[in-house]
Design a protein around this motif. Structure first.
Motif, PDB file in Angstrom:
ATOM      1  N   SER A 175       0.913  -1.230   0.002  1.00 38.85           N
ATOM      2  CA  SER A 175      -0.138  -0.102   0.005  1.00 38.85           C
ATOM      3  C   SER A 175       0.740   1.414   0.014  1.00 38.85           C
ATOM      4  CB  SER A 175      -0.876  -0.008   1.351  1.00 38.85           C
ATOM      5  OG  SER A 175      -1.715  -1.171   1.207  1.00 38.85           O
ATOM      6  N   GLY A 176       2.295   0.971   0.064  1.00 39.16           N
ATOM      7  CA  GLY A 176       3.049   1.987   0.089  1.00 39.16           C
ATOM      8  C   GLY A 176       3.159   2.981   1.474  1.00 39.16           C
ATOM      9  N   LEU A 177       3.101   2.284   2.496  1.00 42.53           N
ATOM     10  CA  LEU A 177       2.792   3.013   3.873  1.00 42.53           C
ATOM     11  C   LEU A 177       4.168   2.883   4.349  1.00 42.53           C
ATOM     12  CD1 LEU A 177      -0.440   1.846   5.279  1.00 42.53           C
ATOM     13  CD2 LEU A 177      -0.035   3.955   4.352  1.00 42.53           C
ATOM     14  N   ASP A 178       4.703   4.054   4.740  1.00 48.74           N
ATOM     15  CA  ASP A 178       6.192   3.889   5.422  1.00 48.74           C
ATOM     16  C   ASP A 178       5.659   4.024   6.970  1.00 48.74           C
ATOM     17  OD1 ASP A 178       8.723   4.062   6.282  1.00 48.74           O
ATOM     18  OD2 ASP A 178       8.845   6.510   6.091  1.00 48.74           O
ATOM     19  N   ILE A 179       5.625   2.716   7.556  1.00 47.46           N
ATOM     20  CA  ILE A 179       5.096   2.747   8.872  1.00 47.46           C
ATOM     21  C   ILE A 179       5.908   1.363   9.497  1.00 47.46           C
ATOM     22  CG2 ILE A 179       3.054   1.226   8.142  1.00 47.46           C
ATOM     23  CD1 ILE A 179       1.681   2.582  10.507  1.00 47.46           C
ATOM     24  N   SER A 180       6.336   1.172  10.642  1.00 48.93           N
ATOM     25  CA  SER A 180       6.931   0.267  11.272  1.00 48.93           C
ATOM     26  C   SER A 180       5.980  -0.877  11.916  1.00 48.93           C
ATOM     27  CB  SER A 180       7.780   0.613  12.581  1.00 48.93           C
ATOM     28  OG  SER A 180       6.870   0.950  13.643  1.00 48.93           O
ATOM     29  N   ASP A 181       6.325  -2.027  12.175  1.00 47.68           N
ATOM     30  CA  ASP A 181       5.575  -3.013  12.765  1.00 47.68           C
ATOM     31  C   ASP A 181       4.812  -2.674  13.930  1.00 47.68           C
ATOM     32  OD1 ASP A 181       6.317  -4.680  10.604  1.00 47.68           O
ATOM     33  OD2 ASP A 181       7.442  -6.127  11.675  1.00 47.68           O
ATOM     34  N   GLU A 182       5.560  -1.906  14.702  1.00 52.59           N
ATOM     35  CA  GLU A 182       4.980  -1.710  16.319  1.00 52.59           C
ATOM     36  C   GLU A 182       4.015  -0.375  16.014  1.00 52.59           C
ATOM     37  OE1 GLU A 182       5.718  -2.304  19.723  1.00 52.59           O
ATOM     38  OE2 GLU A 182       6.543  -4.004  18.832  1.00 52.59           O
ATOM     39  N   GLU A 183       3.915   0.245  14.781  1.00 54.80           N
ATOM     40  CA  GLU A 183       2.970   1.199  14.721  1.00 54.80           C
ATOM     41  C   GLU A 183       1.836   0.598  14.107  1.00 54.80           C
ATOM     42  OE1 GLU A 183       5.445   5.210  13.431  1.00 54.80           O
ATOM     43  OE2 GLU A 183       5.678   3.769  12.327  1.00 54.80           O
ATOM     44  N   VAL A 219      -0.524 -15.218  36.867  1.00 55.29           N
ATOM     45  CA  VAL A 219       0.722 -14.791  36.744  1.00 55.29           C
ATOM     46  C   VAL A 219       0.754 -14.164  35.347  1.00 55.29           C
ATOM     47  CG1 VAL A 219       2.838 -16.163  35.987  1.00 55.29           C
ATOM     48  CG2 VAL A 219       1.478 -17.035  38.026  1.00 55.29           C
ATOM     49  N   TRP A 220       1.513 -13.253  35.388  1.00 57.14           N
ATOM     50  CA  TRP A 220       1.931 -12.304  34.236  1.00 57.14           C
ATOM     51  C   TRP A 220       3.007 -12.920  33.613  1.00 57.14           C
ATOM     52  CZ3 TRP A 220       3.834  -6.838  33.635  1.00 57.14           C
ATOM     53  CH2 TRP A 220       3.636  -6.379  32.577  1.00 57.14           C
ATOM     54  N   ILE A 221       2.859 -13.400  32.043  1.00 53.29           N
ATOM     55  CA  ILE A 221       3.983 -13.732  31.315  1.00 53.29           C
ATOM     56  C   ILE A 221       4.256 -12.578  30.635  1.00 53.29           C
ATOM     57  CG2 ILE A 221       4.788 -15.510  29.526  1.00 53.29           C
ATOM     58  CD1 ILE A 221       4.378 -16.607  32.629  1.00 53.29           C
ATOM     59  N   ASN A 222       5.255 -11.800  30.800  1.00 54.27           N
ATOM     60  CA  ASN A 222       5.533 -10.599  30.248  1.00 54.27           C
ATOM     61  C   ASN A 222       6.216 -10.612  29.086  1.00 54.27           C
ATOM     62  OD1 ASN A 222       5.822  -7.789  29.651  1.00 54.27           O
ATOM     63  ND2 ASN A 222       6.989  -7.388  31.453  1.00 54.27           N
ATOM     64  N   ARG A 223       5.739 -10.986  27.890  1.00 49.59           N
ATOM     65  CA  ARG A 223       6.435 -11.175  26.768  1.00 49.59           C
ATOM     66  C   ARG A 223       6.779 -10.178  26.140  1.00 49.59           C
ATOM     67  NH1 ARG A 223       7.891 -16.876  25.768  1.00 49.59           N
ATOM     68  NH2 ARG A 223       5.863 -18.106  25.962  1.00 49.59           N
ATOM     69  N   ARG A 224       6.518  -8.971  26.244  1.00 50.61           N
ATOM     70  CA  ARG A 224       6.983  -7.791  25.990  1.00 50.61           C
ATOM     71  C   ARG A 224       8.035  -6.950  26.850  1.00 50.61           C
ATOM     72  NH1 ARG A 224       4.981  -5.351  21.544  1.00 50.61           N
ATOM     73  NH2 ARG A 224       5.633  -3.237  22.232  1.00 50.61           N
ATOM     74  N   SER A 225       8.474  -7.854  27.562  1.00 49.69           N
ATOM     75  CA  SER A 225       9.386  -7.284  28.862  1.00 49.69           C
ATOM     76  C   SER A 225      10.663  -6.655  27.865  1.00 49.69           C
ATOM     77  CB  SER A 225      10.114  -8.416  29.774  1.00 49.69           C
ATOM     78  OG  SER A 225      10.786  -8.143  30.486  1.00 49.69           O
ATOM     79  N   GLY A 226      11.032  -5.212  28.146  1.00 54.04           N
ATOM     80  CA  GLY A 226      12.160  -4.683  27.772  1.00 54.04           C
ATOM     81  C   GLY A 226      11.567  -3.913  26.458  1.00 54.04           C
ATOM     82  N   ARG A 227      10.292  -3.971  26.130  1.00 56.24           N
ATOM     83  CA  ARG A 227       9.718  -3.107  24.991  1.00 56.24           C
ATOM     84  C   ARG A 227       8.802  -2.051  25.554  1.00 56.24           C
ATOM     85  NH1 ARG A 227       7.634  -6.890  20.333  1.00 56.24           N
ATOM     86  NH2 ARG A 227       7.255  -8.650  22.195  1.00 56.24           N
ATOM     87  N   PRO A 228       8.626  -1.217  25.055  1.00 55.38           N
ATOM     88  CA  PRO A 228       7.780  -0.016  25.342  1.00 55.38           C
ATOM     89  C   PRO A 228       6.311  -0.197  24.936  1.00 55.38           C
ATOM     90  CG  PRO A 228       8.988   0.740  23.846  1.00 55.38           C
ATOM     91  CD  PRO A 228       9.556  -0.492  24.040  1.00 55.38           C
ATOM     92  N   GLY A 229       5.368   0.105  25.664  1.00 51.19           N
ATOM     93  CA  GLY A 229       4.035  -0.092  25.272  1.00 51.19           C
ATOM     94  C   GLY A 229       3.546  -1.491  25.392  1.00 51.19           C
ATOM     95  N   GLN A 230       2.115  -1.419  24.829  1.00 48.00           N
ATOM     96  CA  GLN A 230       1.295  -2.706  24.694  1.00 48.00           C
ATOM     97  C   GLN A 230       1.090  -3.530  23.527  1.00 48.00           C
ATOM     98  OE1 GLN A 230      -0.372  -4.067  27.815  1.00 48.00           O
ATOM     99  NE2 GLN A 230       0.479  -2.104  28.974  1.00 48.00           N
ATOM    100  N   GLY A 231       1.932  -2.927  22.253  1.00 47.69           N
ATOM    101  CA  GLY A 231       1.823  -3.584  21.369  1.00 47.69           C
ATOM    102  C   GLY A 231       0.310  -3.608  20.652  1.00 47.69           C
ATOM    103  N   ALA A 232      -0.070  -4.717  20.346  1.00 46.41           N
ATOM    104  CA  ALA A 232      -1.270  -5.036  19.544  1.00 46.41           C
ATOM    105  C   ALA A 232      -2.458  -5.025  20.845  1.00 46.41           C
ATOM    106  CB  ALA A 232      -1.361  -6.205  18.841  1.00 46.41           C
ATOM    107  N   THR A 233      -2.153  -5.002  22.136  1.00 44.41           N
ATOM    108  CA  THR A 233      -2.986  -5.308  23.256  1.00 44.41           C
ATOM    109  C   THR A 233      -3.595  -3.718  23.512  1.00 44.41           C
ATOM    110  OG1 THR A 233      -2.027  -7.266  23.776  1.00 44.41           O
ATOM    111  CG2 THR A 233      -3.499  -6.271  25.324  1.00 44.41           C
ATOM    112  N   PRO A 234      -4.757  -3.421  23.802  1.00 45.82           N
ATOM    113  CA  PRO A 234      -5.142  -2.305  24.241  1.00 45.82           C
ATOM    114  C   PRO A 234      -4.685  -2.105  25.721  1.00 45.82           C
ATOM    115  CG  PRO A 234      -7.108  -3.209  23.265  1.00 45.82           C
ATOM    116  CD  PRO A 234      -5.825  -4.282  23.399  1.00 45.82           C
ATOM    117  N   GLU A 235      -4.407  -0.794  26.125  1.00 44.19           N
ATOM    118  CA  GLU A 235      -4.348  -0.567  27.544  1.00 44.19           C
ATOM    119  C   GLU A 235      -5.384  -0.698  28.624  1.00 44.19           C
ATOM    120  OE1 GLU A 235      -1.768   0.998  29.061  1.00 44.19           O
ATOM    121  OE2 GLU A 235      -0.561   1.516  27.378  1.00 44.19           O
ATOM    122  N   PRO A 236      -5.068  -1.267  29.549  1.00 41.69           N
ATOM    123  CA  PRO A 236      -6.198  -1.861  30.617  1.00 41.69           C
ATOM    124  C   PRO A 236      -7.139  -0.541  30.884  1.00 41.69           C
ATOM    125  CG  PRO A 236      -4.396  -3.010  31.282  1.00 41.69           C
ATOM    126  CD  PRO A 236      -3.799  -1.740  30.126  1.00 41.69           C
ATOM    127  N   ALA A 237      -8.430  -0.842  30.926  1.00 42.40           N
ATOM    128  CA  ALA A 237      -9.458   0.262  31.217  1.00 42.40           C
ATOM    129  C   ALA A 237     -10.016   0.140  32.669  1.00 42.40           C
ATOM    130  CB  ALA A 237     -10.448   0.245  30.324  1.00 42.40           C
TER     131      ALA A 237
END
Length: 239
Positions: A35-43, A197-215
Motif C-alpha cells: 500500500s506504500g505506507l512507511d510505517i513500522s511493525d510496532e506502529e 501469573v503475568w508472562i510479560n512477553r514484551r518485557s524490555g519493549r515499551p507499550g502494549q503492542g497490539a493489546t489495548p491499555e487496560p481500562a
C-alpha cells in the motif's frame, strides 16, 4: 505464592503461548508495503489493537477469523489505505500460521507433568486446532470464544472455566491463571478473584503492542519474562 498449592493452570493462548504479534505483523507489514505506507511493525500493531478489541465487543458471536478481517479493514481506514477483501481474508485465515514462542512446547510439556492444562482463548475452534499442532501437548480442556459466544475481557470464558474445573474435579482455589494480556486476562482475573501469573512477553519493549491499555484495575501475583522461567519454578515447587 507457593505454586505447589495449585493443581490446574488456565492459559491465554495468543500472546502467551503463540506469538500473535509476529503472526499479525507478517500480514500487516506485507499489506503496508504493497500500500506504500512507511510505517513500522510496532506502529501497525498499535493501530490495529484497539480495532480488534472494539470488533470483539460489538460482535461477540463472530468467529475470530471474521473479527480479524473486520479489524484489519478498520485499521486500513484509519491509516488511509483501504484493505481489499483478499487482504482481509488473508489475515482472517492466518491464525494457524502464527508461530509458537520458542519456549512454549518445552514449558507446556514440563507443566503437564504436574498440572491440568486448560486453554481460555479469544479464538475460533479451527484456528486453535492449527495452533495446537505447534504447541505439542494435549490440553485437558479447551475453551474458545466460539464456544462461549464472547471475547475476553467479558466473563464468559471464566464462567465456562468454572464448569470445566467441576468436570475435572479441581477446586477453584487450586486454579492459577497464566497470561500475557493485562487487558484481556488480568483485568477479569482480578474482577473474579482469580490468582494469576503475568508472562510479560514484551518485557524490555515499551507499550502494549497490539493489546489495548487496560481500562479497569488489574493485578497479578507473579511475573515472568517467558514461559520456561515460570515452568522451571513450578516444576521445582512440585518436586
Amino acid at each position: 505464592m507457593n505454586l505447589a498449592d495449585y493443581d490446574a493452570l488456565s492459559f491465554d493462548c495468543y500472546g502467551t503461548l503463540i506469538d500473535w504479534e509476529t503472526g499479525l505483523a507478517a500480514v500487516l507489514s506485507a499489506w503496508a508495503r504493497e500500500s506504500g505506507l512507511d510505517i513500522s511493525d510496532e506502529e501497525l500493531l498499535l493501530a490495529y489493537g484497539d480495532h480488534e478489541a472494539q470488533v470483539e465487543t460489538e460482535t461477540p458471536k463472530a468467529l475470530y477469523s471474521a473479527v480479524l478481517a473486520e479489524a484489519f479493514r478498520r485499521t486500513g481506514d484509519q491509516l488511509g489505505a483501504p484493505v481489499s477483501q483478499e487482504w482481509a481474508q488473508r489475515l482472517g485465515a492466518s491464525v494457524p500460521d502464527w508461530p509458537a514462542f520458542d519456549d512454549s512446547p518445552e514449558a507446556l510439556a514440563s507443566l503437564a507433568r504436574d498440572y491440568k492444562l486448560i486453554i481460555v482463548s479469544n479464538v475460533h475452534r479451527e484456528g486453535f486446532a492449527g495452533s495446537n499442532k505447534r504447541l505439542g501437548v494435549t490440553f485437558d480442556r479447551i475453551i474458545t470464544a466460539e464456544d462461549v459466544g464472547a471475547y475476553k475481557p467479558a466473563p464468559n470464558h471464566f464462567q465456562a472455566l468454572d464448569e470445566a474445573l467441576k468436570e475435572l474435579g479441581v477446586p477453584r482455589e487450586r486454579l492459577l491463571h497464566v497470561a500475557q494480556s493485562l487487558f484481556h486476562d488480568h483485568v477479569p482475573a482480578k474482577r473474579l478473584g482469580l490468582p494469576s501469573v503475568w508472562i510479560n512477553r514484551r518485557s524490555g519493549r515499551p507499550g502494549q503492542g497490539a493489546t489495548p491499555e487496560p481500562a479497569e484495575a488489574y493485578s497479578y501475583d507473579l511475573e515472568f519474562p517467558d514461559l520456561i522461567s515460570f515452568a522451571e519454578v513450578a516444576r521445582a515447587a512440585k518436586s
